[in-house]
Design a protein around this motif. Structure first.
Motif, short mmCIF file in Angstrom:
data_model
loop_
_atom_site.label_atom_id
_atom_site.label_comp_id
_atom_site.label_asym_id
_atom_site.label_seq_id
_atom_site.Cartn_x
_atom_site.Cartn_y
_atom_site.Cartn_z
N PHE A 244 8.34 61.97 -14.31
CA PHE A 244 7.42 63.18 -13.67
C PHE A 244 9.54 63.64 -12.66
CE2 PHE A 244 6.23 64.11 -9.54
CZ PHE A 244 5.11 64.39 -9.86
N LEU A 245 9.81 62.87 -12.34
CA LEU A 245 10.96 62.95 -11.61
C LEU A 245 11.92 64.92 -11.92
CD1 LEU A 245 11.42 59.26 -9.36
CD2 LEU A 245 10.71 61.88 -8.31
N TRP A 246 12.45 63.82 -13.35
CA TRP A 246 13.72 64.56 -13.53
C TRP A 246 12.73 65.73 -14.63
CZ3 TRP A 246 14.33 60.88 -17.08
CH2 TRP A 246 13.55 60.39 -18.36
N TYR A 247 11.60 66.26 -14.85
CA TYR A 247 10.91 67.47 -14.66
C TYR A 247 10.16 68.36 -13.18
CZ TYR A 247 9.43 68.31 -19.82
OH TYR A 247 9.94 67.53 -20.94
N ALA A 248 10.22 67.49 -12.52
CA ALA A 248 9.88 68.06 -10.97
C ALA A 248 11.15 68.79 -10.67
CB ALA A 248 9.68 67.20 -9.92
N ALA A 249 12.49 68.32 -10.78
CA ALA A 249 13.81 68.55 -11.01
C ALA A 249 14.10 70.23 -11.23
CB ALA A 249 14.57 68.12 -11.16
N TYR A 250 13.71 70.05 -12.90
CA TYR A 250 14.24 71.09 -13.89
C TYR A 250 13.50 72.76 -13.62
CZ TYR A 250 15.29 73.04 -18.34
OH TYR A 250 15.51 73.86 -19.12
N ASN A 251 12.01 72.11 -13.34
CA ASN A 251 11.01 72.83 -13.33
C ASN A 251 11.00 73.58 -12.08
OD1 ASN A 251 7.60 73.73 -13.28
ND2 ASN A 251 8.57 73.90 -15.59
N SER A 369 4.97 65.20 -17.43
CA SER A 369 5.26 65.52 -17.54
C SER A 369 4.47 67.48 -16.98
CB SER A 369 5.80 66.53 -18.67
OG SER A 369 5.29 66.60 -19.62
N MET A 370 3.07 67.31 -17.10
CA MET A 370 2.60 68.32 -16.84
C MET A 370 1.84 68.21 -15.86
SD MET A 370 2.13 70.44 -19.34
CE MET A 370 2.19 70.49 -20.85
N ALA A 371 2.12 66.84 -14.63
CA ALA A 371 1.63 66.79 -13.29
C ALA A 371 2.83 67.32 -12.54
CB ALA A 371 1.74 65.72 -12.96
N ALA A 372 4.40 67.09 -13.03
CA ALA A 372 4.97 67.25 -12.32
C ALA A 372 5.09 68.70 -12.40
CB ALA A 372 6.39 66.94 -12.82
N GLN A 373 5.00 69.77 -13.86
CA GLN A 373 4.79 71.03 -13.91
C GLN A 373 3.91 72.01 -12.81
OE1 GLN A 373 6.13 72.50 -18.22
NE2 GLN A 373 5.81 70.71 -18.11
N ILE A 374 2.87 71.24 -12.59
CA ILE A 374 1.89 71.18 -11.60
C ILE A 374 2.38 71.51 -9.93
CG2 ILE A 374 -0.24 71.38 -10.46
CD1 ILE A 374 -0.99 70.48 -13.73
N ALA A 375 2.82 70.39 -10.26
CA ALA A 375 3.20 69.62 -8.44
C ALA A 375 4.39 70.60 -7.92
CB ALA A 375 3.63 68.23 -8.31
N THR A 376 5.64 70.94 -8.70
CA THR A 376 7.19 71.09 -8.37
C THR A 376 7.03 72.51 -7.87
OG1 THR A 376 9.23 70.48 -8.75
CG2 THR A 376 7.66 71.84 -10.65
N PRO A 377 6.67 73.75 -8.48
CA PRO A 377 6.43 75.03 -8.40
C PRO A 377 5.71 74.67 -6.67
CG PRO A 377 5.88 74.26 -10.73
CD PRO A 377 5.77 73.23 -9.95
N PHE A 395 18.47 74.23 -5.23
CA PHE A 395 19.74 72.97 -5.89
C PHE A 395 19.12 71.75 -4.63
CE2 PHE A 395 20.41 76.67 -7.90
CZ PHE A 395 20.56 76.62 -9.31
N PRO A 396 19.00 71.72 -3.64
CA PRO A 396 19.49 70.00 -3.12
C PRO A 396 17.99 69.79 -2.80
CG PRO A 396 20.61 71.96 -1.04
CD PRO A 396 19.75 72.88 -2.38
N TYR A 397 17.30 70.26 -3.45
CA TYR A 397 15.40 69.76 -3.37
C TYR A 397 16.00 69.62 -5.26
CZ TYR A 397 10.23 69.84 -5.52
OH TYR A 397 9.70 69.66 -5.80
N ALA A 398 16.31 69.86 -6.54
CA ALA A 398 16.95 69.73 -7.80
C ALA A 398 17.99 68.11 -7.67
CB ALA A 398 17.31 70.64 -8.61
N VAL A 399 18.60 68.13 -7.17
CA VAL A 399 19.36 67.18 -6.54
C VAL A 399 18.50 65.93 -6.42
CG1 VAL A 399 21.68 66.23 -5.82
CG2 VAL A 399 21.54 68.25 -6.53
#
Length: 433
Positions: A244-251, A369-377, A395-399
């Protein structure tokens, strides 16, 4: 114990057809919704998000159902075959609705198509672990990803040849609305059908499962009374949280990067596409070598290296305020890091499954992974809108999310594979079956 590359490639044809569809879906469908049917950006995005919402509950559901399916075609093949046949038929129907500019017919068919794709996506991904010994799954997953990305490249090339594009006032490239989209629908549908039929007619699932006889040697250590032992359950939850966390950063980066290029770097929209393309090319080139690297150093170390590499690149990108060739290098490294994560994280999750519930664990992986792609945008967009720094927060958000993923992954104790000891130096180069 050696990987059957030919069979793994053939099984990967199902993933190839899936990625070809999603590449087409992500590029063409939003344009049709906004330009052919006149929806606002919000309306188009709402419809485009349906697939992620469906995935949250349908991917684990049909993964678990395929675990309990037993037919003459096997467990996974019926879902892949009949799901593809249904998807192809619906794509043909959609093409005619586009031609007729029938919004409601198009939308209803699109939703049915997204449901169909969700039905067989998990069984298609779970097929590889069914017929691959646990120590070889990172290598096999690298092959599957490479084959899948070829499908995405095919779809992109076909869209370049079959669809005309034009420049908008702000420099963006968009498709011309005064053209027929039927050929691209038919070509992608035919590609999906042909690739899956090749897989079905060249790989007999039941026979391959019987021949490979994948064993769960460590099941006694990981399970008590048929359930995961508490330490293993803890590792599983930590891996899923890391996903979830790395998908949140990358997406977050991939979703907002075009606007970041405009507002922070002062670059046109084509620049963002070229930077992201470099990341994709680097990932494709790195898949197979990273599969061998994980066999040498272990999956967990390979994942941590990937997460660390991406975190550092996100941090450096924050300090770049104008277009520079360094950005290409950073995104190439991001692509390699992302490939290292994807090659190894899924095998770590299914490593803790038994042969009877690989589909269920595959569903777990995709749910997070899908939950992250819904939440992070939504969350990153909220911060960009509300905080005074605007897009510079990206980018600080992604870091932050990437660093958190490194932390949670560090505590994972299960799902790895011990590198096999080689009897001689030459065995390190023995990759053929």
């Amino acid at each position: 114990m050696k990987l059957n590359y030919k069979r793994t490639t053939l099984i990967g044809l199902a993933f190839m057809s899936i990625l070809a569809f999603w590449q087409f879906y992500d590029q063409v469908i939003p344009f049709l919704l906004e330009n052919t049917f006149g929806l606002t950006t919000f309306g188009a995005n709402a419809i485009m998000s349906i697939d992620n919402i469906l995935a949250l509950f349908m991917l684990p559901l049909f993964g678990a159902l395929s675990d309990r399916t037993h037919t003459r075609l096997g467990r996974r093949t019926p879902y892949i075959l009949f799901g593809t046949l249904a998807a192809v038929a619906l794509m043909v129907v959609m093409a005619f609705y586009v031609q007729a500019k029938n919004f409601w017919g198009f939308t209803v068919t699109l939703i049915a198509l997204l449901v169909t794709m969700a039905v067989y996506r998990t069984p298609a991904v779970a097929y590889m672990p069914d017929v691959t010994e646990k120590p070889l799954r990172s290598k096999a997953n690298a092959v599957i990803n490479l084959v899948g990305y070829i499908g995405g490249i095919f779809a992109t090339v076909m869209m370049m040849f079959l669809l005309k594009s034009e420049k908008t006032a702000d420099g963006a490239s968009v498709y011309s609305s005064d053209q027929s989209f039927m050929p691209i629908f038919f070509v992608i549908a035919a590609f999906m059908l042909i690739t899956v039929l090749i897989m079905v007619f060249t790989v007999n699932e039941n026979r391959v499962v019987a021949e490979t006889a994948v064993h769960d040697e460590e099941e006694e250590e990981t399970r008590t009374g048929g359930k995961l032992a508490p330490p293993v359950r803890r590792s599983l939850l930590l891996i899923l949280l890391s996903v979830f966390l790395w998908y949140a950063a990358y997406n977050a980066v991939t979703t907002a990067f075009s606007r970041y290029c405009q507002t922070v770097l002062g670059a046109d929209l084509s620049a963002s596409s070229s930077y992201l393309l470099i990341a994709t090319i680097a990932a494709i080139a790195a898949f197979v070598p990273l599969g061998f690297l994980s066999s040498a150093i272990g999956r967990k170390k390979a994942v941590l290296l990937g997460v660390a590499l991406m975190t550092v690149c996100y941090g450096i990108a924050f300090f770049i305020t104008r277009p520079t060739p360094v950005i290409y290098l950073l995104f190439a490294l991001v692509g390699i890091g992302w490939a290292s994560i994807n090659v190894n994280s899924f095998p770590m999750v299914v490593e803790m499954s038994s042969g009877a519930d690989v589909g269920k664990y595959t569903g777990f992986y995709y749910t997070f992974s899908m939950a992250a792609q819904i939440a992070t945008p939504l969350f990153s967009g909220f911060l960009i809108d509300r905080l005074p720094w605007g897009y510079t927060i990206l980018f600080p958000y992604a870091v932050v999310f990437s660093a958190l993923a490194f932390l949670t992954m560090s505590f994972v104790k299960h799902g790895d594979v011990k590198p096999a000891a080689k009897k001689s130096l030459l065995e390190n180069f023995d990759v053929e079956e």
